[in-house]
Design a protein around this motif. Structure first.
Motif, mmCIF file in Angstrom:
data_model
loop_
_atom_site.group_PDB
_atom_site.id
_atom_site.type_symbol
_atom_site.label_atom_id
_atom_site.label_comp_id
_atom_site.label_asym_id
_atom_site.label_seq_id
_atom_site.Cartn_x
_atom_site.Cartn_y
_atom_site.Cartn_z
ATOM 1 N N TYR A 316 0.652 -0.891 0.003
ATOM 2 C CA TYR A 316 0.242 -0.074 -0.120
ATOM 3 C C TYR A 316 0.644 1.428 -0.229
ATOM 4 C CZ TYR A 316 -3.580 -3.626 1.407
ATOM 5 O OH TYR A 316 -4.416 -4.133 1.165
ATOM 6 N N HIS A 319 2.304 2.187 -2.818
ATOM 7 C CA HIS A 319 1.137 2.130 -4.776
ATOM 8 C C HIS A 319 -0.609 3.225 -4.494
ATOM 9 C CE1 HIS A 319 2.679 -0.462 -7.880
ATOM 10 N NE2 HIS A 319 2.693 -1.395 -7.074
ATOM 11 N N LEU A 320 -0.306 3.643 -2.563
ATOM 12 C CA LEU A 320 -1.539 4.686 -2.183
ATOM 13 C C LEU A 320 -1.003 4.918 -0.740
ATOM 14 C CD1 LEU A 320 -4.132 1.083 -2.201
ATOM 15 C CD2 LEU A 320 -3.781 2.500 -3.810
ATOM 16 N N TRP A 323 -3.009 5.745 2.786
ATOM 17 C CA TRP A 323 -3.567 5.363 2.783
ATOM 18 C C TRP A 323 -3.866 4.630 4.514
ATOM 19 C CZ3 TRP A 323 -2.960 0.452 5.633
ATOM 20 C CH2 TRP A 323 -2.009 -0.182 5.573
ATOM 21 N N LEU A 329 -8.914 5.409 0.171
ATOM 22 C CA LEU A 329 -7.520 5.505 -1.515
ATOM 23 C C LEU A 329 -7.814 3.987 -1.278
ATOM 24 C CD1 LEU A 329 -5.182 7.718 0.534
ATOM 25 C CD2 LEU A 329 -6.468 8.085 -1.363
ATOM 26 N N LEU A 330 -7.616 3.712 -0.339
ATOM 27 C CA LEU A 330 -7.914 1.760 -0.825
ATOM 28 C C LEU A 330 -9.294 1.145 -1.848
ATOM 29 C CD1 LEU A 330 -7.531 0.144 2.866
ATOM 30 C CD2 LEU A 330 -5.856 0.158 0.831
ATOM 31 N N ARG A 332 -8.973 2.217 -4.501
ATOM 32 C CA ARG A 332 -8.249 2.064 -5.392
ATOM 33 C C ARG A 332 -7.496 0.732 -5.845
ATOM 34 N NH1 ARG A 332 -5.287 8.245 -5.861
ATOM 35 N NH2 ARG A 332 -7.034 9.601 -5.243
ATOM 36 N N ALA A 333 -7.451 -0.447 -4.898
ATOM 37 C CA ALA A 333 -6.969 -1.286 -4.950
ATOM 38 C C ALA A 333 -7.566 -2.517 -6.113
ATOM 39 C CB ALA A 333 -6.920 -1.916 -3.742
ATOM 40 N N LEU A 336 -4.276 -2.410 -8.154
ATOM 41 C CA LEU A 336 -2.928 -3.097 -7.680
ATOM 42 C C LEU A 336 -2.605 -3.993 -8.698
ATOM 43 C CD1 LEU A 336 -3.672 -3.206 -3.814
ATOM 44 C CD2 LEU A 336 -1.811 -1.695 -5.237
ATOM 45 N N SER A 551 -11.236 -0.558 2.037
ATOM 46 C CA SER A 551 -11.861 0.868 2.247
ATOM 47 C C SER A 551 -13.150 1.607 2.610
ATOM 48 C CB SER A 551 -11.628 1.211 1.256
ATOM 49 O OG SER A 551 -13.266 0.650 0.267
#
Length: 569
Positions: A316, A319-320, A323, A329-330, A332-333, A336, A551
């Protein structure tokens, strides 16, 4: 005895929300919790620090902890005290207060624990302690055992928590603008406030109440966790009057807490402006259980930074960014990289396999899926549902090989719960040739993180509608682990079939009798075939679990709702 002004300036220099909970999971090595209620309280405190919310928590010191669990070779649970020394981890405060107890004063001292967030927010936690020289040996033991002793011991603990906690905050000079009772154990806090804000006798006209109910209700928030009346704390009024003496105004207490016995949940309901259940389904059940009360729903969550394993932390963070304090923001997982998600899970799985080997000697295969189950071992959690038809389970494991890791404690007085552990141990022996299994003893926060992050599927099989919320599946979601769960508690909201996991049965109570058949069908026809035959789809389910469940089902969302709907409304 008043607290020093320097301490007050350091920690209590603004109005606070006072959060009362019988148990709080502060850290490993501080055994002041028994299970989910304490873990939730700990996550609440950790999140309040992240968000810089002005919150102070109050709990009991529980010097001898809950208990350490040992399992005999025959599967017998053996309980050992789990003592700890607060002076090694906490700072003793100078404030002391007295509470009424059987015609005498029992003195309550306090210890201070400060939880510091990585964002530099700090939440003070006050741990109440009667083990001081001014008390009798009997009274010194009142804060030794979490949920220990008989009915009288338990009521006295709740006197210390509710009345002692309120008085201790007052002695410290803490300005409180809202009191939050996490379950009914601390309901005597509201009664103490009612006594504190009684009108002067000369201002009370004949026929009018001596108490300012409106003021007390405006100060109190109550979160109920119990979906059945049998689970509520109740105490005979003979015990109440014997203990509280003149502080027990029985006609008023009976009107607030029930005619037959002092029901702590009823007392909290009647003296709180804001009342909530811990999931939407639980709020509906509670509204039926308590007709005439408005029970809102704030679904529980878990603390992101605590319950994401190290490999997923790193994923995380790459990339995030942000988080852990902005878990939305998760969402957007879903984007990944698949390979990195699989690598992170592989690392967590290997760590669990090593933990299992160290604790039990059982060797698990990283190439085969692992089912995980870890709950309090009691009848309504149904940890034995998977074993209802051993022949059917054997056939499934022969066709689709899988492994099982379980953990959980039974309350020392819960003999049916202890029998469940023995029965599971027996099943492990019978099925050992086809289904590798391990039962991890002494389940704690460290063990929980290894389990929820290292298994491939999280299993949860409570009897509907007895699961108020449940948070173990939420923790699993932060590690990309989908749930295979009965539709109760939070899972009613988090479940999207084949996307975030799978449902066992449906949401009707009448379906409880067919849950085992549903579980076997889902395992053999959907879950295990997907794991073996559709690895890309499985990775997609892992990412959806993070994006759609982690999230949302977190304590940052939960605390924002408490702040806006309960504390500041």
């Amino acid at each position: 005895m008043a607290e020093g002004s320097a301490d007050r300036r350091a920690f209590f220099n603004q109005p606070h929300v006072a959060y009362f909970s019988m148990e709080i999971a502060l850290a490993n090595g501080i055994p002041t919790y028994s299970g989910g209620l304490g873990i939730l309280a700990g996550d609440t405190i950790r999140t309040a620090a992240d968000m810089a919310l002005p919150l102070v928590a109050v709990t009991l010191v529980s010097r001898r902890g809950y208990f350490r669990q040992e399992l005999s070779p025959e599967g017998e649970q053996i309980e050992h005290p789990d003592p700890w020394a607060p002076e090694e981890r906490l700072r003793k405060l100078r404030a002391m207060v007295a509470v009424p107890m059987n015609g005498r004063d029992v003195w309550v001292q306090a210890w201070l624990y400060i939880h510091e967030s990585r964002l530099l927010g700090r939440v003070p936690v006050i741990l109440l302690d009667t083990d001081c020289g001014s008390n009798s040996p009997e009274d010194r033991r009142l804060t030794h055992h979490l949920y220990g002793g008989d009915e009288a011991y338990r009521f006295k603990q709740e006197v210390v928590l509710g009345i002692g906690g309120m008085r201790l905050l007052q002695a410290l000079g803490v300005e409180v603008f809202q009191y939050h009772m996490n379950e009914g154990h601390s309901a005597l806090l509201a009664w103490a406030l009612l006594r504190r804000y009684a009108y002067p006798p000369e201002d009370v006209r004949p026929g009018e109440s001596a108490y300012d109910f409106h003021r007390v209700r405006s100060l109190c928030t109550f979160t109920t966790h119990t979906p059945v009346e049998a689970g509520q704390d109740k105490f005979p009024y003979s015990l109440v009057t014997e203990c509280l003496g003149d502080m027990a105004d029985l006609p008023v207490l009976r009107s607030l807490a029930g005619e037959e016995a002092l029901n702590m949940t009823r007392l909290a309901l009647n003296l709180s402006e804001y009342v909530n259940g811990v999931a939407k389904r639980h709020a509906e059940v509670s509204a039926q259980l308590f007709p005439g009360y408005q029970v809102r729903a704030i679904t529980n969550g878990v603390h992101p930074d605590t319950w994401a394993s190290a490999p997923f932390h790193r994923l995380y963070d790459r990339h995030l960014v942000g988080w852990a304090v902005e878990p939305e923001l998760l969402r957007r997982a879903a984007y990944l990289p698949d390979a990195e998600v699989r690598t992170a899970h592989r690392e967590a799985k290997e760590a669990l396999i090593e933990t299992v080997r160290e604790r039990t000697g059982t060797a698990l295969d990283p190439e085969k899926p692992i089912l995980g189950f870890a709950r309090r071992m009691t009848a309504y959690k149904r940890p034995d549902l998977l074993f209802k038809d051993l022949d059917r389970l054997r056939a499934i494991a022969a066709q689709w090989p899988f492994q099982l890791v379980m953990a959980g404690k039974a309350h020392p007085q819960d003999e049916p719960g202890k029998r469940l552990i023995r029965r599971i141990h027996d099943h492990m022996g019978v099925l050992s040739d086809v289904l590798p299994m391990a039962f991890l003893p002494d389940y704690d926060m460290e063990c929980a993180l290894a389990l929820v992050s290292g298994v491939d599927i999280w299993l949860n099989t409570p009897l509907r509608p007895l699961e108020a919320s449940g948070t173990s599946g939420m923790k699993a979601a932060f590690n990309g682990v989908p749930s295979l769960s009965v539709l109760d508690g939070w899972w009613v909201e988090g479940w999207i079939e084949g996307v975030t996991g799978w449902a066992v049965g449906d949401s009707a109570e009448s379906a409880n009798g067919t849950d085992a058949e549903s579980l076997y069908h889902k395992l053999s026809a959907e879950v295990l075939p997907c794991y073996y035959d559709s690895p890309e789809r499985w990775t997609g389910i892992m990412k959806s679990t993070i994006a759609l469940n982690a999230s949302f089902f977190n304590t940052h969302r939960m605390m924002r709702r408490y702040a806006t709907e309960a504390y500041l409304s």
